[in-house]
Each structure stands twice: as structure tokens, then as C-alpha cells.
Design a protein around this motif. Structure first.
Motif, PDB file in Angstrom:
ATOM      1  N   ASN A  47       0.842  -1.189   0.000  1.00  0.00           N
ATOM      2  CA  ASN A  47       0.000   0.000   0.000  1.00  0.00           C
ATOM      3  C   ASN A  47       0.882   1.245   0.000  1.00  0.00           C
ATOM      4  OD1 ASN A  47      -2.432  -1.401  -0.001  1.00  0.00           O
ATOM      5  ND2 ASN A  47      -2.528  -1.494   2.233  1.00  0.00           N
ATOM      6  N   LEU A  48       0.782   2.025  -1.062  1.00  0.00           N
ATOM      7  CA  LEU A  48       1.582   3.229  -1.260  1.00  0.00           C
ATOM      8  C   LEU A  48       0.699   4.457  -1.076  1.00  0.00           C
ATOM      9  CD1 LEU A  48       4.151   4.748  -2.362  1.00  0.00           C
ATOM     10  CD2 LEU A  48       3.237   4.310  -4.666  1.00  0.00           C
ATOM     11  N   TYR A  49       1.171   5.416  -0.278  1.00  0.00           N
ATOM     12  CA  TYR A  49       0.445   6.678  -0.070  1.00  0.00           C
ATOM     13  C   TYR A  49       1.282   7.774  -0.687  1.00  0.00           C
ATOM     14  CZ  TYR A  49      -2.901   9.634   2.525  1.00  0.00           C
ATOM     15  OH  TYR A  49      -3.915  10.517   2.884  1.00  0.00           O
ATOM     16  N   ASN A  50       0.788   8.346  -1.786  1.00  0.00           N
ATOM     17  CA  ASN A  50       1.628   9.164  -2.660  1.00  0.00           C
ATOM     18  C   ASN A  50       0.897  10.432  -3.083  1.00  0.00           C
ATOM     19  OD1 ASN A  50       3.813   9.856  -4.277  1.00  0.00           O
ATOM     20  ND2 ASN A  50       3.435   8.287  -5.815  1.00  0.00           N
ATOM     21  N   TRP A  51       1.675  11.379  -3.573  1.00  0.00           N
ATOM     22  CA  TRP A  51       1.101  12.546  -4.226  1.00  0.00           C
ATOM     23  C   TRP A  51       0.410  12.112  -5.517  1.00  0.00           C
ATOM     24  CZ3 TRP A  51       1.585  17.077  -1.591  1.00  0.00           C
ATOM     25  CH2 TRP A  51       2.616  17.175  -0.650  1.00  0.00           C
ATOM     26  N   ASP A  52      -0.609  12.836  -5.909  1.00  0.00           N
ATOM     27  CA  ASP A  52      -1.363  12.519  -7.114  1.00  0.00           C
ATOM     28  C   ASP A  52      -0.470  12.579  -8.345  1.00  0.00           C
ATOM     29  OD1 ASP A  52      -3.362  12.063  -8.918  1.00  0.00           O
ATOM     30  OD2 ASP A  52      -4.341  14.002  -8.672  1.00  0.00           O
ATOM     31  N   THR A  53      -0.556  11.556  -9.177  1.00  0.00           N
ATOM     32  CA  THR A  53       0.113  11.485 -10.482  1.00  0.00           C
ATOM     33  C   THR A  53       1.576  11.904 -10.419  1.00  0.00           C
ATOM     34  OG1 THR A  53      -0.701  13.690 -11.114  1.00  0.00           O
ATOM     35  CG2 THR A  53      -2.038  11.799 -11.739  1.00  0.00           C
ATOM     36  N   TYR A  54       2.288  11.368  -9.450  1.00  0.00           N
ATOM     37  CA  TYR A  54       3.707  11.655  -9.262  1.00  0.00           C
ATOM     38  C   TYR A  54       4.555  10.469  -9.689  1.00  0.00           C
ATOM     39  CZ  TYR A  54       7.308  14.350  -6.660  1.00  0.00           C
ATOM     40  OH  TYR A  54       8.378  15.123  -6.281  1.00  0.00           O
ATOM     41  N   THR A  55       3.906   9.469 -10.338  1.00  0.00           N
ATOM     42  CA  THR A  55       4.573   8.229 -10.708  1.00  0.00           C
ATOM     43  C   THR A  55       4.258   7.908 -12.164  1.00  0.00           C
ATOM     44  OG1 THR A  55       4.235   7.432  -8.441  1.00  0.00           O
ATOM     45  CG2 THR A  55       4.855   5.797 -10.088  1.00  0.00           C
ATOM     46  N   PRO A  56       5.267   7.668 -13.001  1.00  0.00           N
ATOM     47  CA  PRO A  56       5.003   7.320 -14.400  1.00  0.00           C
ATOM     48  C   PRO A  56       4.116   6.088 -14.530  1.00  0.00           C
ATOM     49  CG  PRO A  56       7.296   7.875 -14.104  1.00  0.00           C
ATOM     50  CD  PRO A  56       6.701   7.803 -12.723  1.00  0.00           C
ATOM     51  N   LYS A  57       3.467   5.976 -15.682  1.00  0.00           N
ATOM     52  CA  LYS A  57       2.400   5.004 -15.842  1.00  0.00           C
ATOM     53  C   LYS A  57       2.854   3.551 -15.780  1.00  0.00           C
ATOM     54  CE  LYS A  57       2.512   5.412 -20.908  1.00  0.00           C
ATOM     55  NZ  LYS A  57       1.701   5.742 -22.095  1.00  0.00           N
ATOM     56  N   THR A  58       4.143   3.272 -15.994  1.00  0.00           N
ATOM     57  CA  THR A  58       4.577   1.871 -15.979  1.00  0.00           C
ATOM     58  C   THR A  58       5.319   1.466 -14.704  1.00  0.00           C
ATOM     59  OG1 THR A  58       6.698   2.359 -17.053  1.00  0.00           O
ATOM     60  CG2 THR A  58       4.804   1.906 -18.486  1.00  0.00           C
ATOM     61  N   THR A  59       5.624   2.408 -13.817  1.00  0.00           N
ATOM     62  CA  THR A  59       6.480   2.099 -12.667  1.00  0.00           C
ATOM     63  C   THR A  59       5.900   1.006 -11.777  1.00  0.00           C
ATOM     64  OG1 THR A  59       7.398   4.340 -12.663  1.00  0.00           O
ATOM     65  CG2 THR A  59       7.623   3.062 -10.639  1.00  0.00           C
ATOM     66  N   LEU A  60       4.630   1.139 -11.420  1.00  0.00           N
ATOM     67  CA  LEU A  60       4.035   0.175 -10.497  1.00  0.00           C
ATOM     68  C   LEU A  60       3.846  -1.193 -11.149  1.00  0.00           C
ATOM     69  CD1 LEU A  60       1.427   2.443  -8.666  1.00  0.00           C
ATOM     70  CD2 LEU A  60       3.862   2.090  -8.190  1.00  0.00           C
ATOM     71  N   SER A  61       3.464  -1.193 -12.405  1.00  0.00           N
ATOM     72  CA  SER A  61       3.318  -2.477 -13.094  1.00  0.00           C
ATOM     73  C   SER A  61       4.678  -3.135 -13.314  1.00  0.00           C
ATOM     74  CB  SER A  61       2.585  -2.291 -14.429  1.00  0.00           C
ATOM     75  OG  SER A  61       3.262  -1.363 -15.253  1.00  0.00           O
ATOM     76  N   ASP A  62       5.724  -2.333 -13.550  1.00  0.00           N
ATOM     77  CA  ASP A  62       7.077  -2.889 -13.678  1.00  0.00           C
ATOM     78  C   ASP A  62       7.524  -3.519 -12.354  1.00  0.00           C
ATOM     79  OD1 ASP A  62       7.246  -2.072 -16.299  1.00  0.00           O
ATOM     80  OD2 ASP A  62       8.445  -0.291 -15.878  1.00  0.00           O
ATOM     81  N   PHE A  63       7.177  -2.864 -11.241  1.00  0.00           N
ATOM     82  CA  PHE A  63       7.528  -3.422  -9.938  1.00  0.00           C
ATOM     83  C   PHE A  63       6.813  -4.750  -9.710  1.00  0.00           C
ATOM     84  CE2 PHE A  63       6.590  -3.656  -5.286  1.00  0.00           C
ATOM     85  CZ  PHE A  63       7.895  -3.868  -4.846  1.00  0.00           C
ATOM     86  N   LYS A  64       5.551  -4.824 -10.080  1.00  0.00           N
ATOM     87  CA  LYS A  64       4.811  -6.076  -9.931  1.00  0.00           C
ATOM     88  C   LYS A  64       5.414  -7.163 -10.806  1.00  0.00           C
ATOM     89  CE  LYS A  64       0.246  -8.212 -10.157  1.00  0.00           C
ATOM     90  NZ  LYS A  64      -1.206  -8.013 -10.401  1.00  0.00           N
ATOM     91  N   ARG A  65       5.804  -6.791 -12.010  1.00  0.00           N
ATOM     92  CA  ARG A  65       6.393  -7.774 -12.919  1.00  0.00           C
ATOM     93  C   ARG A  65       7.717  -8.307 -12.349  1.00  0.00           C
ATOM     94  NH1 ARG A  65       6.712  -4.593 -16.828  1.00  0.00           N
ATOM     95  NH2 ARG A  65       4.555  -4.919 -17.481  1.00  0.00           N
ATOM     96  N   ALA A  66       8.465  -7.439 -11.684  1.00  0.00           N
ATOM     97  CA  ALA A  66       9.773  -7.835 -11.159  1.00  0.00           C
ATOM     98  C   ALA A  66       9.677  -8.625  -9.860  1.00  0.00           C
ATOM     99  CB  ALA A  66      10.633  -6.591 -10.936  1.00  0.00           C
ATOM    100  N   THR A  67       8.647  -8.358  -9.066  1.00  0.00           N
ATOM    101  CA  THR A  67       8.585  -8.928  -7.719  1.00  0.00           C
ATOM    102  C   THR A  67       7.347  -9.763  -7.430  1.00  0.00           C
ATOM    103  OG1 THR A  67       7.442  -6.994  -6.800  1.00  0.00           O
ATOM    104  CG2 THR A  67       9.872  -6.942  -6.839  1.00  0.00           C
TER     105      THR A  67
END
Length: 365
Positions: A47-67
């Protein structure tokens, strides 16, 4: 200082939508979804608590793919909102993204978990100046995500006086009457007012604070708007011609309109760094360390900063960036100007209240 940044300074990806950004907005805890248990004994969720739209569109999916870890991102608009959410106890966040002075406030309030640097080997990628900051010696509580500097965004074709390289044109002149945008945040206005008047942003005396207030009150008839950090959008749309804004925000809109530019005034400015932290009570601390280490990877970092156009604290990522990023003076202002800039510090709740009272005086005048 209790800064209250608006989400709109991270608005580059607005409009993409959650699906396009690879973001899921499920309930914090106890939702119907179930997740497998990883080798570390933790649920494959973060669970990530972040500023709105402060993360590129593939970062989280790339993390899921890696881990294999699925990221659920919830959004906050201000540091105060983040602090308030955690005050009563962590509702289930694993990673949060406070600004540097709020790292201090969270730490002294016993709301952060110390980092295990052995689980974040990519911290070696940090630039030297980010390895041992005054607000977090030894990086025990935070890792930097970005750094930022406040300056002047402007429309070149409307600047009759040349490059607006002084805060004067925003704070103390009718040159651009009715076309000026200032922040509505007390800490920014007081700190930058102090810089213009030749003082530090720290320990502003009551006498100087009164001088700042009187200056802004006199300037009010020339100001179009005290904005909530959407200055880049107002500048791009032509509603204003000159604005107080962050370098990354203006760098973003400069890509859309070549008539826009950015400068850090000669008097100096305010610096800030947004950080990755693990809040006390995080249910999946090992996943959190994996996520922070992933962000600090050179290739992953380069993908982030090449998209959001904020300066990177990551030397390894910077080495992979194109010249168009590294040589962009909006992203990286000249060192002779940056030498006059100062990082914010948390100076206590009493100081924050004093700034808020001064801002109320300005708005009420």
C-alpha cells in the motif's frame, strides 16, 4: 514547517486514469481480494500513499512484474493530510512520500520505522549531497525520491523587461499587473519574501515577517491569483504571464509551449526534497524495502525522471538521462543561482501558526 503542497504540482499524468497508470485503488486493508504469501512471509501486496500522479504510468506495473507484489496506491494532496491520516495510527500504508521537513515532523512524532539499509543496496546510487542530509543524517528514516526548487515560470513573449530574474516582478512591481500568480501557501510566501528582502528562509524575525506582510498587501492589486499550485496550467492556458512555481512543473509545460520558460531569481529560493519512508506499523515492511530499492535502481529511476521532469537525486539514473534532461536549465538551474537557495526545515508548530496568521492578515487586507 508545515507545508501543504497541492497535488497539482505533480499533474503531468493527470487524465491517464488509474488503469492507464497501472494503479489500483482498492481498500486499504481487509478488502475482498486475497494475495499469495511471498518467500519473505508477507502478502504479495504493498500500500503506497503518494502525491497525485507523481509516478510514471509503468512504474508500479514494472515493480509487480519484477517482484510479484501488487501495489495499491492511495493519494494525498498535502503534507498535512498525510500527517493527519497517520496521527491516529497507520491504517495500513507500507510506503509514504512526505517532503523533507515532514520527515522530521513524522520522526519526532514517532510515526516512522527506521530503514534497514542492507535491504536497500541501491542507496549507493545517490548523489553525494543526498547521502547524509541534515534532516536525516545517515538516511536512517528516508530515501530521496525527487528534489525541487521554486522559481518563476513565465511567458517569454509577454516579458517587456527581459528575463524576470528577480522576485521583484512578482512581489514588488506593477509591471505585469493583473497577470501575476503567487502561491497561496504561507510557508512559501514568507520564505520567498524573506529571500527577496535579503534574509534567510530560516528563523524569520517578527520585524521581517511584518515587512513581508506589508509588501504583499501593497502588491495585492497587481496579483491575478494566489493559486493552489496549478500555476503551470494557468501559465499554459494564458490566464497569467508570470507565476511562482516549481521547476519540474514548468519543465513539463515547456514541452507543450516553447514560449514558456523558467528562472530561479538571483536572490535565491527554496529547495525541497520528497522522500520515500516506511511508516510505523507498516504491515509489509520487507515489501516496502523492496519497493524503495526498486525506485533507486538506475534504469527504473531514469524512466521516472525522464517522465516527470523533476531533478533526480540518483547519480546512476542521472548518468542514463539524455542531454535534453541533464542540460535543461529549468530542471537544473545554474549553480551560481542555486548557491543562494536553502532547504526548508521544520521549525515547530508555533512557527507554522505564525505564518498562517500572517497569511490570513494578507488575504484579509
Amino acid at each position: 514547517m508545515a507545508r501543504r503542497f497541492s497535488s497539482t504540482r505533480r499533474s503531468l499524468l493527470a487524465g491517464l486514469g488509474a488503469a492507464a497508470a497501472g494503479i489500483s485503488f482498492g481498500a486499504m486493508e481487509g478488502c475482498a481480494d486475497t494475495y499469495p504469501i511471498g518467500k519473505n512471509g508477507e502478502e504479495q501486496r504493498l500500500n503506497l500513499y503518494n502525491w497525485d500522479t507523481y509516478t510514471p504510468k509503468t512504474t508500479l506495473s514494472d515493480f509487480k512484474r519484477a517482484t510479484g507484489i501488487d501495489v495499491h496506491m492511495s493519494l494525498f494532496a498535502t503534507n498535512d493530510e498525510l500527517f493527519s491520516k497517520l496521527r491516529a495510527g497507520n491504517p495500513g500504508f507500507d510506503v509514504i512520500v512526505p517532503s523533507d521537513q515532514f520527515v522530521t515532523r513524522l520522526k519526532i512524532s514517532d510515526m516512522l520505522m527506521p530503514l534497514d539499509l542492507d535491504k536497500i543496496p541501491n542507496h549507493k546510487n545517490l548523489l553525494p549531497q543526498f547521502q547524509n542530509p541534515a534532516f536525516d543524517p545517515g538516511r536512517r528514516w528516508s530515501m530521496p525520491y525527487t528534489w525541487l526548487v521554486l522559481g518563476v515560470g513565465y511567458r517569454k513573449s509577454k516579458m517587456t523587461g527581459g528575463v524576470p530574474d528577480s522576485w521583484k516582478w512578482l512581489m514588488d512591481s506593477d509591471q505585469y499587473k493583473g497577470r501575476i500568480g503567487l502561491f497561496s501557501e504561507a510557508d512559501d510566501l514568507m520564505g520567498l519574501g524573506a529571500k527577496y528582502l535579503g534574509h534567510s528562509i530560516h528563523n524569520i524575525s517578527p520585524e521581517v515577517l511584518d515587512q513581508i506582510a506589508r509588501m504583499y498587501i501593497k502588491q495585492k492589486p497587481n496579483i491575478k491569483i494566489f493559486h493552489n499550485d496549478e500555476g503551470q496550467d494557468l501559465l499554459l492556458s494564458g490566464e497569467i504571464d508570470i507565476v511562482m512555481e516549481y521547476n519540474g512543473d514548468i519543465a513539463q509545460v515547456m514541452q507543450e509551449d516553447p514560449d514558456l520558460d523558467f528562472v530561479v531569481p538571483k536572490e535565491g529560493s527554496i529547495l525541497n526534497s520528497d522522500c520515500l519512508c516506511i511508516p510505523k506499523g507498516a504491515p509489509r515492511p520487507d515489501n516496502a524495502h523492496q519497493f524503495i530499492n526498486f525506485i533507486l535502481d538506475a534504469k527504473n529511476g531514469a524512466a521516472i525522471y525522464n517522465t516527470i521532469k523533476y531533478p533526480t537525486p540518483n547519480a546512476a539514473a542521472l548518468a542514463l538521462m539524455p542531454a535534453s534532461y541533464r542540460e535543461n536549465k529549468a530542471i537544473y538551474p545554474p549553480p551560481e543561482v542555486m548557491a543562494h537557495c536553502e532547504y526548508t526545515e521544520f521549525e515547530g508548530l508555533q512557527r507554522s501558526r505564525l505564518f498562517d496568521e500572517t497569511l490570513t492578515r494578507i488575504f484579509a487586507a
